[in-house]
Motif scaffolding. Structure first.
Motif, short mmCIF file in Angstrom:
data_model
loop_
_atom_site.label_atom_id
_atom_site.label_comp_id
_atom_site.label_asym_id
_atom_site.label_seq_id
_atom_site.Cartn_x
_atom_site.Cartn_y
_atom_site.Cartn_z
N LEU A 128 -44.41 15.20 59.51
CA LEU A 128 -43.73 14.03 59.01
C LEU A 128 -42.85 13.26 60.16
N GLY A 129 -42.94 13.82 61.53
CA GLY A 129 -42.39 13.27 62.69
C GLY A 129 -40.75 13.39 62.61
N PHE A 130 -40.34 14.43 61.86
CA PHE A 130 -38.76 14.69 62.01
C PHE A 130 -38.61 15.42 63.28
N ASN A 131 -37.39 15.12 63.79
CA ASN A 131 -37.06 15.91 65.17
C ASN A 131 -36.16 17.28 64.56
N LYS A 132 -35.97 18.11 65.38
CA LYS A 132 -35.26 19.10 64.91
C LYS A 132 -34.03 19.09 64.03
N TRP A 133 -33.27 18.17 64.68
CA TRP A 133 -31.93 17.72 64.00
C TRP A 133 -32.12 17.25 62.48
N GLN A 134 -33.17 16.36 62.32
CA GLN A 134 -33.61 15.96 61.10
C GLN A 134 -34.10 17.04 59.92
N THR A 135 -34.78 17.82 60.86
CA THR A 135 -35.42 18.77 59.99
C THR A 135 -34.29 19.91 59.45
N MET A 136 -33.38 20.19 60.22
CA MET A 136 -32.32 21.11 59.79
C MET A 136 -31.45 20.41 58.96
N ARG A 138 -31.78 17.49 56.94
CA ARG A 138 -32.40 16.99 55.67
C ARG A 138 -33.24 17.96 54.96
N ILE A 139 -33.70 18.93 55.69
CA ILE A 139 -34.80 19.91 54.86
C ILE A 139 -34.38 21.31 54.92
N ILE A 140 -33.82 21.78 55.86
CA ILE A 140 -33.81 23.40 55.74
C ILE A 140 -32.38 23.51 55.29
N LEU A 141 -31.47 22.99 55.82
CA LEU A 141 -30.03 23.22 55.17
C LEU A 141 -29.76 23.05 53.70
N PRO A 142 -30.12 21.95 53.41
CA PRO A 142 -29.93 21.73 51.65
C PRO A 142 -30.48 23.03 51.02
N GLN A 143 -31.91 23.45 51.43
CA GLN A 143 -32.46 24.42 50.85
C GLN A 143 -31.79 25.82 51.20
N MET A 144 -31.30 26.05 52.34
CA MET A 144 -30.61 27.33 52.43
C MET A 144 -29.37 27.21 51.62
N PHE A 145 -28.73 26.27 51.27
CA PHE A 145 -27.40 26.32 50.78
C PHE A 145 -27.64 26.62 49.22
N ARG A 146 -28.64 26.10 48.67
CA ARG A 146 -29.04 26.35 47.46
C ARG A 146 -29.39 27.87 47.34
N VAL A 147 -30.08 28.30 48.13
CA VAL A 147 -30.48 29.79 47.71
C VAL A 147 -29.32 30.88 48.12
N ALA A 148 -28.48 30.36 49.00
CA ALA A 148 -27.09 31.24 49.01
C ALA A 148 -26.13 31.15 48.33
N LEU A 149 -26.11 29.86 47.60
CA LEU A 149 -24.87 29.42 46.66
C LEU A 149 -24.59 30.58 45.58
N PRO A 150 -25.49 31.27 44.93
CA PRO A 150 -24.88 32.39 44.10
C PRO A 150 -24.23 33.45 44.91
N THR A 151 -24.90 33.70 46.02
CA THR A 151 -24.15 35.03 46.64
C THR A 151 -22.89 34.48 47.30
N VAL A 152 -22.73 33.55 47.65
CA VAL A 152 -21.35 32.62 48.07
C VAL A 152 -20.47 32.76 47.00
N ALA A 153 -20.98 32.58 45.91
CA ALA A 153 -20.11 32.52 44.94
C ALA A 153 -19.49 33.95 44.31
N ASN A 154 -20.51 34.90 44.12
CA ASN A 154 -20.11 36.21 44.18
C ASN A 154 -18.92 36.65 45.30
N GLU A 155 -19.22 36.26 46.48
CA GLU A 155 -18.39 36.80 47.47
C GLU A 155 -17.01 36.16 47.40
#
Length: 219
Positions: A128-136, A138-155
């Motif tokens: 899609l033409g995203f650079n590394k910063w845009q990839t992290m 706009r795409i990667i970090l939002p998904q990472m936080f969604r996955v990690a959120l339940p464990t962060v909540a438990n911690e």
């Protein structure tokens, strides 16, 4: 057990609760960003940095939090030459110990969240033409936080209970005032009052975190 007695012990215990909540907020505010930075450092291509951070996380997760607190509060001032410069206010020292410890746990949580992201996401971003910063960002970090959120909540729930370790380094918090009342009055009622306060805090925190989780699930 009279309500007059409960009211008498409740006031100092609520003062201790303020210290408990202050520690909780400070640790959450500082340890989560630090944990994320540690995650990035672990993934760094600069091997010495990655190895140092790996070792740090291993030590912080492999030794008891209480031992770390005792070392920072009572051990650092005993170091030769520099010990006199490392004498900290006990609450400040305790905050430092908690932040350093929980940052290591959050780093592993975030690392697990990043590993859960399919490599195809990175490839799709390149297409899609995203650079590394845009990839992290706009795409990667939002998904990472969604996955990690339940464990962060438990911690975070665990952190509320771990704040009672302040008692071991002579910082007056909720458990300190409960123990003081028990020793003074020879009754276990203050323990029950403290338990109710902890349960109320964890209940409110759980409700807030569940609401945040639901919000992210539907985004």
């Amino acid at each position: 057990m009279s309500f007059d007695y409960i009211n008498m012990v409740l006031k100092p215990m609520l003062d201790g609760t303020k210290v408990t909540l202050l520690l909780f907020l400070i640790v959450i505010i500082f340890s989560i960003p630090l944990g994320f930075l540690l995650t990035l450092a672990v993934r760094s291509r600069f091997k010495p940095l990655s190895l140092i951070v790996h070792a740090y996380i291993y030590v912080m997760r492999g030794t008891p939090l209480l031992l770390q607190l005792l070392f920072i509060v009572f051990g650092l001032p005993l170091l030769p030459v520099i010990g006199d410069y490392l004498v900290l206010d006990r609450f400040v020292a305790a905050c430092l110990g908690f932040v350093l410890n929980y940052a290591a746990y959050f780093a592993e949580i975030f690392r697990g969240g990043l590993l859960a992201i399919d490599r195809g996401q990175y490839e799709a971003a390149q297409v899609l033409g995203f650079n590394k910063w845009q990839t992290m960002t706009r795409i990667i970090l939002p998904q990472m936080f969604r996955v990690a959120l339940p464990t962060v909540a438990n911690e975070s729930i665990t952190l509320v209970k771990d704040t009672s370790l302040l008692y071991a380094v002579a910082v007056p918090e909720l458990l300190h005032y409960a123990q003081t009342a028990v020793n003074r009055d020879f009754t276990i009622v203050p323990y029950f009052v403290a338990a109710v306060i902890y349960l109320v805090i964890t209940l409110l925190l759980t409700m807030i975190l569940k609401r945040i989780e639901r919000k992210y699930q539907f985004e």
